[in-house]
Design a protein around this motif. Sequence first.
Motif, PDB file in Angstrom:
ATOM      1  N   ILE A 128     -56.925 -98.689 -59.014  1.00 28.38           N
ATOM      2  CA  ILE A 128     -56.542 -99.634 -57.958  1.00 28.38           C
ATOM      3  C   ILE A 128     -55.768 -98.908 -56.858  1.00 28.38           C
TER       4      ILE A 128
ATOM      5  N   LEU B 238     -58.276 -96.972 -54.787  1.00 31.41           N
ATOM      6  CA  LEU B 238     -59.095 -97.869 -53.973  1.00 31.41           C
ATOM      7  C   LEU B 238     -58.302 -98.440 -52.797  1.00 31.41           C
ATOM      8  N   ASN B 239     -57.047 -98.752 -53.004  1.00 31.15           N
ATOM      9  CA  ASN B 239     -56.203 -99.252 -51.918  1.00 31.15           C
ATOM     10  C   ASN B 239     -56.004 -98.193 -50.843  1.00 31.15           C
TER      11      ASN B 239
ATOM     12  N   ILE C   3     -61.540-103.835 -56.497  1.00 32.99           N
ATOM     13  CA  ILE C   3     -60.112-103.991 -56.786  1.00 32.99           C
ATOM     14  C   ILE C   3     -59.864-105.287 -57.550  1.00 32.99           C
TER      15      ILE C   3
ATOM     16  N   GLN D  69     -61.069-104.800 -61.127  1.00 30.95           N
ATOM     17  CA  GLN D  69     -60.170-103.906 -61.854  1.00 30.95           C
ATOM     18  C   GLN D  69     -58.853-104.602 -62.195  1.00 30.95           C
ATOM     19  N   THR D  70     -58.384-105.428 -61.281  1.00 34.92           N
ATOM     20  CA  THR D  70     -57.151-106.183 -61.525  1.00 34.92           C
ATOM     21  C   THR D  70     -57.348-107.166 -62.674  1.00 34.92           C
TER      22      THR D  70
END
Length: 318
Positions: free
Chosen positions: A225, A228-229, A248, A251-252
Motif C-alpha cells: 500500500i 502504491l500510494n 489499494i 490490499q486494504t
Amino acid sequence: MSQNLNQFPTQNSDNSNALDLVELWLILWKKKWLIIVLSFLSCAGILAYSLTLPNMYKSSVLLSPQQEQQSGGLSSLAGQFGGLASVAGINLGGSSDKTAVYLEIIKSKDFLYEFIEKNNVKVNLFTAKKWDKYTEALELDDTIYKNGKWLVDEETQETLEPTSYEAYEYFVKKLTVKEDKVTGLVEISFEHIDPRIAKAYVENIVTLINKSVREREIAEKKESIKYLNEELANTNIAEMQNVFYTIIEEQTKSMLLAKVRKEFAFKVIESPIVEEQKSSPNRAVICILGAAFSVFFICIMVLLVHFIRDNKATNART
C-alpha cells in the motif's frame, strides 16, 4: 555319459552341506545349556532395560490449510497489470496455496528457535526425568537443573544448559509435521513423557505459525500500500490512478481481514488432547526382537569359540 558325470559333484556338494548343517546343530546341541543360560540372562537384561524407558505420549492436531482467495477485481487486472503488481509485491492470481511454505516455516530454525525460547523447551526436554500418571507431577533432573537454574560442570565450569541448536535438534526428533496429499489436511504431533506438555506444544505451534504468517502478511500489505500510494502521487494519468485505487482498496481489505482472522494459515479441525495411552516404547517388540538377536548372536559366538579351539587343537597336533 557327460550328463551323469556332471551330476556327481552336485550330489556330493548337497551331502556336504547337509553334513555341515548337522555338525553345526550337534555343536549347538552340546552347548544347549550354556546357550539357554546366556539367552535367559540376555533376555532378562533386555526386559530390565525396556522397563527403564519412560512412557512417551503423543498429542496431535488436525489442520485445514487456509487458502488465500483473491478478489475478482484483482484477478481481472492480473493480465494487464501483473508486472506492476509484482514490483509492489502483490499477487494478482486467482488463488494461492502456500501450505508447503507454511510447513517448511514450522520446521525452520528461525521459527523453532523462537518457539524454543518462548515455551521453556530446554527445561522440559532435557531435564524431564519422570512423569507420574496418577499425581500428574513431572520430576526434573536436579543434577543439571535446580531451583530454576542450570547447574555448572564442576570440572570445566561450563553451564549444563544446552545450546539453542541442541534444543532444536532434540525438538525436531519429537516433532512430526505431515500433509495428506489426498485430502490436503495437515497433522502436527509432538511426543513427550508428559502428555500435558505434548498437548501444549502442539497448540502453541499452531498459534505461533498463524500469528507469524498473519503478521508477515500484514507487513507485506502495508509495504504494498505504501508503494502504491507513492506511485499514485507521481502519476497524473486518470486510468492509472483508478488502477492504483482499485489495488489499494483490495490490499486494504486483505490487510483488515488478516488482522481479524486468528486462524490465518491453518484452521483447527481436530484439537489436540491430553493422551492417556502411551505411544512408545513398545516393550513387547523390544523384548521379542532383542531375544531373537541375542539367541542368534550367542549361537554365533558359541560356534566361533568351538572352531577357534578346534583349530588350535589341530595345529597343536601337527
